[in-house]
Write a protein that holds these residues in place. Structure first.
Motif, short mmCIF file in Angstrom:
data_model
loop_
_atom_site.label_atom_id
_atom_site.label_comp_id
_atom_site.label_asym_id
_atom_site.label_seq_id
_atom_site.Cartn_x
_atom_site.Cartn_y
_atom_site.Cartn_z
N UNK A 74 0.88 -1.19 0.15
CA UNK A 74 0.04 -0.16 -0.17
C UNK A 74 1.16 1.16 -0.14
N UNK A 75 0.81 2.18 -0.87
CA UNK A 75 1.39 3.44 -0.98
C UNK A 75 1.55 3.94 0.54
N UNK A 76 2.82 4.41 0.85
CA UNK A 76 3.05 4.83 2.12
C UNK A 76 1.90 6.36 2.35
N UNK A 77 1.69 7.02 1.47
CA UNK A 77 0.86 8.20 1.49
C UNK A 77 -0.67 7.59 1.97
N UNK A 78 -0.98 6.76 1.23
CA UNK A 78 -2.38 6.01 1.24
C UNK A 78 -2.36 5.80 2.84
N UNK A 79 -1.25 4.71 3.34
CA UNK A 79 -1.20 4.30 4.65
C UNK A 79 -1.56 5.34 5.59
N UNK A 80 -0.70 6.45 5.59
CA UNK A 80 -0.77 7.53 6.49
C UNK A 80 -2.16 8.12 6.36
N UNK A 81 -2.66 8.52 5.35
CA UNK A 81 -3.97 9.09 5.50
C UNK A 81 -4.88 8.11 5.84
N UNK A 82 -4.95 6.86 5.74
CA UNK A 82 -5.95 5.74 6.16
C UNK A 82 -5.77 5.90 7.78
N UNK A 83 -4.44 5.85 8.21
CA UNK A 83 -4.20 5.84 9.55
C UNK A 83 -4.74 6.89 10.50
#
Length: 533
Positions: free
Chosen positions: A273-282
Motif C-alpha cells: 500500500x503506498x505510504x501516502x495512502x497508509x498515512x492518510x488511512x491511519x
C-alpha cells in the motif's frame, strides 16, 4: 512301389514363418508404441490439467488474500459510518436481563412402570373330563394359590417402586424449582440493582454515570486488533465527562493493498500500500474513532446527563529511542452536546470535522508525534492534604526507616516531583492505602499514578502488592507504584510484571533515585537476605 510312386514329404516354409513372426512382432511393437504414446499423451494432459488446477488455486488464493486486505481497509474507512448507521445506542433497558425458566425434564420418572397382570401369573386352565365336570383338583388349586401369592408380591413391589419413583420425581422437581428460583432471584437482583443505578445515573451520580459510560465503550464493536482500554471521569456539578481512549498503532492499516502471483518463483507476493495512502488511512482511523466515541456516548445518554465530553486519544507503544513504554496523546478535544448534535456524521469528512470541533491533532500521527491534552483527569476522587517539605530538614545521610510514616510519604512525593511530575499527598487512612498521587504534564506519560509508601524492615507481603492492583483498578489509575525501604519477594515481582500496571521500587532503587534527583545520600533500611540459588 505298389499303387504308384510315393509323394515327396512337404518341407516346412521357414521363411514364411519367419515373416509372420516378424509381422506379429512389428504389430506388437506398434501396438506398444501406440499405447506408450497414448500414455504419454494422457500424462501430459493430466500434467496440464494439474498445472491449470494449481494455477486456478493460486489465482483464487490471490483473490482471497486481496479480498481480505480490501475488506480490512474498508472496515477502517467506514468505522464511523457503520456505528452511526447500524449500531443502536446502548441503554439501561438493553442491559436488563430477561429471565426464561428452564424446562423441567423428568426423563423416565414421569412414566410409571406397567403394573403386573394376573394373566402373567395365572397357571394354565385344567383340561379333561374331570375338569369339565367341575371336580376340584388339589394340585391345581395349590398352583393357583402360589400364583396369587407371587402376583400379590409383584403388586406390592410395583407399588413400592412407584412410590420411590414419585418421591424421586418430586425431589428432582423440587431441585429444579429451587434452581429456577435462584436464577430468577439473581436476575431480579441484577435488574433491581440496575434500576437503582439508572435512577442514580439520572440524578447525575458520579459512580453511576462512569459505570454506564464504561458499559457503552466496552460494548462498542471495533475490528479485532483494536485495543479496548479506556478511562472515564465525570464531574457532577458541571456535567462534563472526561474520556481517555486507547487507539491502535499504525500497523492496524493493512500493509498490502493487494496480492499477485509470481509464476516464475511460484510465490504470492503483496502489492504494498503506498505510504501516502497508509498515512492518510491511519489518520482517518484516529479521527473516526474519536468522533465515533463522542457519538456513542452522547447517543446513549437521552437524559442529557452528560453536557460535554473532553476526549484524549492515546496509543500505547514503545519509544524506539529509549525502549521504554510511552503513551502519547494524538488527539484531544472538548465538545458540548449542542455543538456535536449539530453535526451530520454520515456526511462529514472526519479530519475536517475534528478541525470544526477545534481538536488538537498530532501533526504526524504516523510517527506518534504527541499533543498536549486539553483536559486531564482531575484529583477530586482523592482526599488531598497540604504538602510538607521533608527534604530541607534532613541531615547529610538520612536513614529512611527512621522517618515517621508521614515524613516518608511526603519525601516520596517530593522525589517524584523532582523527577518531573506533579504530586499530592492524600489524607491518612482515607484513600484505600493510597499515600500520594502523581501526574506528569508531559503528554507521553501514562496519566495518573497512585503511590503507596511503605517503611518496613522486612519483605513487603505479597498481599500488599496484590491489594495495590485492586486500588489501581478502582481508582482507574494508569499505574500503581509501591515504594518501600525494604524489598519484595519473587512472587510479588512476578505478579507486578504480569499485571503490567504495577511498578515496585525497593530500597536499592531509592538509593539511586534520591541521589540522582535530590542529591541525597540515603540509607533505606535493612539489607535483604541473600537468596538461595
Amino acid at each position: 512301389m505298389a499303387g504308384g510312386a510315393a509323394r515327396p514329404r512337404r518341407q516346412p516354409d521357414y521363411a514364411a514363418q519367419a515373416r509372420r513372426a516378424e509381422a506379429e512382432q512389428r504389430r506388437l511393437q506398434q501396438q506398444a508404441e501406440r499405447e506408450r504414446k497414448a500414455a504419454e499423451t494422457r500424462a501430459k494432459q493430466a500434467e496440464r490439467e494439474q498445472r491449470a488446477a494449481y494455477a486456478v488455486a493460486r489465482a483464487q488464493e490471490v483473490v482471497d488474500l486481496t479480498s481480505v486486505a480490501e475488506d480490512d481497509a474498508e472496515k477502517l474507512r467506514t468505522l464511523l459510518a457503520r456505528s452511526v448507521q447500524q449500531a443502536a445506542p446502548l441503554s439501561f433497558s438493553a442491559l436488563r436481563q430477561q429471565f426464561t425458566p428452564a424446562v423441567f425434564v423428568a426423563g423416565r420418572l414421569d412414566r410409571a412402570a406397567p403394573a403386573p397382570r394376573w394373566e402373567d401369573f395365572e397357571p394354565p386352565a385344567r383340561r379333561g373330563l374331570l375338569a369339565s365336570l367341575g371336580f376340584a383338583s388339589p394340585r391345581h388349586e395349590a398352583a393357583v394359590e402360589e400364583a396369587r401369592r407371587r402376583f400379590d408380591e409383584a403388586l406390592s413391589e410395583h407399588a413400592r417402586g412407584d412410590e420411590k419413583r414419585v418421591a424421586k420425581l418430586a425431589e428432582r422437581r423440587a431441585a429444579h424449582d429451587s434452581k429456577v428460583r435462584e436464577a430468577a432471584d439473581r436476575v431480579h437482583a441484577f435488574n433491581a440493582a440496575l434500576a437503582e443505578r439508572e435512577a442514580a445515573y439520572r440524578a447525575g451520580d458520579v459512580e453511576a454515570v462512569e459505570w454506564f459510560v464504561d458499559q457503552v465503550l466496552a460494548a462498542s464493536v471495533y475490528p479485532h486488533d483494536f485495543p479496548k482500554r479506556h478511562q472515564v471521569s465525570y464531574q457532577a456539578d458541571t456535567g462534563d465527562l472526561l474520556v481517555q481512549l486507547d487507539l491502535p498503532l499504525e500497523d492496524v492499516v493493512p500493509p498490502a493493498r493487494a496480492f499477485k502471483y509470481v509464476k516464475t518463483r511460484d510465490e504470492i507476493v503483496p502489492v504494498p500500500r503506498p505510504e501516502k495512502e497508509r498515512k492518510e488511512l491511519y489518520a482517518s482511523v484516529l479521527a473516526q474513532s474519536a468522533l465515533r466515541t463522542l457519538h456513542e456516548v452522547f447517543a446513549s445518554d437521552p437524559n442529557r446527563v452528560i453536557r460535554s465530553i473532553a476526549l484524549n486519544c492515546h496509543v500505547d507503544t514503545i519509544d524506539r529511542a529509549t525502549g521504554r513504554g510511552v503513551h502519547p496523546c494524538l488527539i484531544t478535544l472538548q465538545a458540548s452536546r449542542e455543538e456535536f448534535e449539530a453535526l451530520v456524521l454520515t456526511k462529514v469528512e472526519p479530519r475536517l470535522c475534528l478541525q470544526r470541533l477545534r481538536a488538537l491533532v498530532s501533526p504526524n500521527p504516523y510517527e506518534l508525534e504527541p499533543v498536549r491534552p486539553l483536559v486531564t483527569f482531575d484529583l477530586s476522587k482523592f482526599r488531598l492534604m497540604d504538602s510538607m517539605d521533608v527534604v530541607s530538614g534532613l541531615d547529610s545521610r538520612p536513614v529512611l526507616i527512621d522517618l515517621s510514616p508521614l515524613e516518608f510519604e511526603h519525601l516520596v512525593r517530593q522525589l517524584f516531583e523532582a523527577i518531573g511530575m506533579e504530586g499530592w499527598n492524600t489524607q491518612p487512612s482515607k484513600d484505600e492505602g493510597v499515600d500520594a498521587v502523581v501526574m506528569n504534564t508531559d503528554p507521553v506519560m501514562k496519566g495518573l499514578c497512585v503511590i503507596q509508601a511503605k517503611r518496613s524492615r522486612n519483605v513487603v507481603p505479597f498481599e500488599t502488592v496484590s491489594a495495590l492492583a485492586g486500588v489501581v483498578e478502582h481508582k482507574r489509575a494508569a499505574k500503581g507504584i509501591l515504594v518501600t525501604t525494604s524489598w519484595f519477594g519473587r512472587a510479588s515481582q512476578a505478579f507486578a510484571q504480569d499485571h503490567g500496571r504495577l511498578e515496585l521500587l525497593d530500597g536499592a532503587n531509592l538509593i539511586h533515585l534520591f541521589k540522582e534527583h535530590l542529591n541525597l545520600d540515603v540509607i533505606p533500611g535493612p539489607v535483604p537476605p541473600k537468596r538461595r540459588s
